[in-house]
Design an enzyme around this catalytic site. Sequence first.
Site, PDB file in Angstrom:
ATOM      1  N   SER A 139       0.877  -1.179   0.000  1.00 51.01           N
ATOM      2  CA  SER A 139       0.000   0.000   0.000  1.00 51.01           C
ATOM      3  C   SER A 139       0.910   1.223   0.000  1.00 51.01           C
ATOM      4  CB  SER A 139      -0.838  -0.009   1.285  1.00 51.01           C
ATOM      5  OG  SER A 139      -1.401   1.261   1.524  1.00 51.01           O
TER       6      SER A 139
ATOM      7  N   TYR B  66      -1.356   0.023  10.718  1.00 48.29           N
ATOM      8  CA  TYR B  66      -1.363  -0.476   9.331  1.00 48.29           C
ATOM      9  C   TYR B  66      -0.015  -0.176   8.667  1.00 48.29           C
ATOM     10  CZ  TYR B  66      -3.227  -0.980   4.492  1.00 48.29           C
ATOM     11  OH  TYR B  66      -3.464  -1.350   3.184  1.00 48.29           O
TER      12      TYR B  66
HETATM   13  N1  LIG Z   1      -8.716  -1.227  -0.613  1.00 45.17           N
HETATM   14  C1  LIG Z   1      -7.777  -0.311  -0.676  1.00 45.17           C
HETATM   15  O1  LIG Z   1      -8.062   0.888  -0.838  1.00 45.17           O
HETATM   16  C2  LIG Z   1      -6.322  -0.714  -0.567  1.00 45.17           C
HETATM   17  C3  LIG Z   1      -5.356   0.275  -0.771  1.00 45.17           C
HETATM   18  C4  LIG Z   1      -4.016  -0.069  -0.678  1.00 45.17           C
HETATM   19  C5  LIG Z   1      -3.657  -1.375  -0.415  1.00 45.17           C
HETATM   20  N2  LIG Z   1      -4.617  -2.309  -0.217  1.00 45.17           N
HETATM   21  C6  LIG Z   1      -4.183  -3.686   0.064  1.00 45.17           C
HETATM   22  O2  LIG Z   1      -4.833  -4.552  -0.841  1.00 45.17           O
HETATM   23  C7  LIG Z   1      -4.958  -5.849  -0.246  1.00 45.17           C
HETATM   24  C8  LIG Z   1      -6.388  -6.335  -0.386  1.00 45.17           C
HETATM   25  O3  LIG Z   1      -7.240  -5.436   0.313  1.00 45.17           O
HETATM   26  P1  LIG Z   1      -8.809  -5.343   0.057  1.00 45.17           P
HETATM   27  O4  LIG Z   1      -9.140  -3.914  -0.110  1.00 45.17           O
HETATM   28  O5  LIG Z   1      -9.239  -6.310  -0.973  1.00 45.17           O
HETATM   29  O6  LIG Z   1      -9.345  -5.782   1.503  1.00 45.17           O
HETATM   30  P2  LIG Z   1     -10.646  -6.591   1.909  1.00 45.17           P
HETATM   31  O7  LIG Z   1     -11.715  -6.483   0.905  1.00 45.17           O
HETATM   32  O8  LIG Z   1     -10.927  -6.182   3.314  1.00 45.17           O
HETATM   33  O9  LIG Z   1     -10.123  -8.092   1.906  1.00 45.17           O
HETATM   34  C9  LIG Z   1      -9.213  -8.551   2.863  1.00 45.17           C
HETATM   35  C10 LIG Z   1      -8.895  -9.999   2.575  1.00 45.17           C
HETATM   36  O10 LIG Z   1      -8.005 -10.473   3.609  1.00 45.17           O
HETATM   37  C11 LIG Z   1      -8.532 -11.691   4.108  1.00 45.17           C
HETATM   38  N3  LIG Z   1      -8.224 -11.877   5.512  1.00 45.17           N
HETATM   39  C12 LIG Z   1      -8.407 -11.004   6.539  1.00 45.17           C
HETATM   40  N4  LIG Z   1      -8.097 -11.601   7.698  1.00 45.17           N
HETATM   41  C13 LIG Z   1      -7.723 -12.869   7.401  1.00 45.17           C
HETATM   42  C14 LIG Z   1      -7.314 -13.974   8.178  1.00 45.17           C
HETATM   43  N5  LIG Z   1      -7.230 -13.925   9.528  1.00 45.17           N
HETATM   44  N6  LIG Z   1      -7.005 -15.148   7.549  1.00 45.17           N
HETATM   45  C15 LIG Z   1      -7.115 -15.240   6.196  1.00 45.17           C
HETATM   46  N7  LIG Z   1      -7.499 -14.213   5.411  1.00 45.17           N
HETATM   47  C16 LIG Z   1      -7.801 -13.058   6.013  1.00 45.17           C
HETATM   48  C17 LIG Z   1     -10.041 -11.574   3.930  1.00 45.17           C
HETATM   49  O11 LIG Z   1     -10.601 -12.871   3.867  1.00 45.17           O
HETATM   50  P3  LIG Z   1     -11.750 -13.408   4.870  1.00 45.17           P
HETATM   51  O12 LIG Z   1     -12.497 -12.232   5.378  1.00 45.17           O
HETATM   52  O13 LIG Z   1     -12.537 -14.361   4.039  1.00 45.17           O
HETATM   53  O14 LIG Z   1     -10.957 -14.099   5.917  1.00 45.17           O
HETATM   54  C18 LIG Z   1     -10.137 -10.879   2.584  1.00 45.17           C
HETATM   55  O15 LIG Z   1     -10.059 -11.811   1.559  1.00 45.17           O
HETATM   56  C19 LIG Z   1      -4.483  -5.681   1.197  1.00 45.17           C
HETATM   57  O16 LIG Z   1      -3.155  -6.104   1.311  1.00 45.17           O
HETATM   58  C20 LIG Z   1      -4.578  -4.184   1.428  1.00 45.17           C
HETATM   59  O17 LIG Z   1      -3.683  -3.756   2.438  1.00 45.17           O
HETATM   60  C21 LIG Z   1      -5.952  -2.008  -0.286  1.00 45.17           C
END
Ligand SMILES: NC(=O)c1ccc[n+]([C@@H]2O[C@H](COP(=O)([O-])OP(=O)(O)OC[C@H]3O[C@@H](n4cnc5c(N)ncnc54)[C@H](OP(=O)(O)O)[C@@H]3O)[C@@H](O)[C@H]2O)c1
Length: 265
Positions: A134, A147
Site C-alpha cells: 500500500s 497499518y
Molecule cells: N482497498 C484499498 O483501498 C487498498 C489500498 C491499498 C492497499 N490495499 C491492500 O490490498 C490488499 C487487499 O485489500 P482489500 O481492499 O481487498 O481488503 P478486503 O476487501 O478487506 O479483503 C481482505 C482480505 O483479507 C482476508 N483476511 C483477513 N483476515 C484474514 C485472516 N485472519 N485469515 C485469512 N485471510 C484473512 C479476507 O478474507 P476473509 O475475510 O474471508 O478471511 C479478505 O479476503 C491488502 O493487502 C490491502 O492492504 C488495499
Amino acid sequence: MELNGATVLLTGASGGIGAQIARALDSRGARVLLNGRRTEVLDELRASLGPHAHVLAADLADAEDAARLAERAGRVDVLVANAALPASGAIDEFGPDEIDRALDVNLRAPIQLTRALLPGMLERGRGHLVYVNSLSGKAASASSGLYSATKFGLRGFTAGLREDLHGSGVGVTTVYPGFVAEAGMFAESGVELPRYVATVTPTQVAHAVVRGIEDGRAELDVAPLGLRLGAAAASVAPVTVARLQRRLGSQRIGRDIARGQSDKR
Ligand SMILES: NC(=O)c1ccc[n+]([C@@H]2O[C@H](COP(=O)([O-])OP(=O)(O)OC[C@H]3O[C@@H](n4cnc5c(N)ncnc54)[C@H](OP(=O)(O)O)[C@@H]3O)[C@@H](O)[C@H]2O)c1
C-alpha cells in the site's frame, strides 16, 4: 514468468481486490488456489472461474493454520500475498489481540508463507512472489500507524528478499496501491474523499499483479501521480509532508475511514 499452467496461491481472495486478482490470474490460464476464511464467498468466486481454481480456506492469524496452508497447497509456482486487515484507528482504540491479529495477517503470514514455499521454487529455479502492499507502506498518515507498521515492515522484507533472490530464477514484485474505489477495505468504509484525491480500481491493481509476474517488475505503484509524489516526498521530508496532509484534512479523513473499518479487526 509465464502464468499459463502455473499454480498460484492467492491470499485474500475473498476480498474486494483479491477477487479481481483471482479473475485476472485465471484468465491467463493459471491454476489459482483461493485463500481466505469465508468459504461461502470463496466457493462463489471459484464457481465463476475456470475448472482449475480451488478453495483452500485458512485463518492466517493462526500460525499453525497458515503453516498447514502452505503444506496443503503443494507445489506452488507463484505466491500472491494479498490478505490484510485495515488496522486503522488510534493505537489506544485497539485491544492487544487486535494488534496481534493485524501484525499476524499483514506481516507474519506473508513472511512465513514465503519461507515455506521458497525452497520448492529455488529447487525448480523458477517462481514468483508478489506482495500487495500500500502507499501506506511508504508514507504514514493519521489513524494508520499500525497499518503502516505492517506495510513498512513488509516493504523492508520484500526489498531485502529481492536482493537475496537476485539471479535465482525467483522474482519478487511489490505492488503499492493508493485508495481503491469500487470494492475492498477502503470502498467498504463508505468514506468520500475530497475531490482532489483520485482513486484507482481493483482491476488496475490486478493488472499490476499480472504485469509484475509476467514482466518481472520489482515495484509497481498503482495510484494517481499526486499521491505517488506525496508518498515519495514523505520519505525525504516526513514532517513537512505531514504538516501539508494535516492542512488538507487528513486527520478527519483518517478518523472517518477508521470508523468505517472498525468491523474489520
Ligand atoms: N482497498 C484499498 O483501498 C487498498 C489500498 C491499498 C492497499 N490495499 C491492500 O490490498 C490488499 C487487499 O485489500 P482489500 O481492499 O481487498 O481488503 P478486503 O476487501 O478487506 O479483503 C481482505 C482480505 O483479507 C482476508 N483476511 C483477513 N483476515 C484474514 C485472516 N485472519 N485469515 C485469512 N485471510 C484473512 C479476507 O478474507 P476473509 O475475510 O474471508 O478471511 C479478505 O479476503 C491488502 O493487502 C490491502 O492492504 C488495499
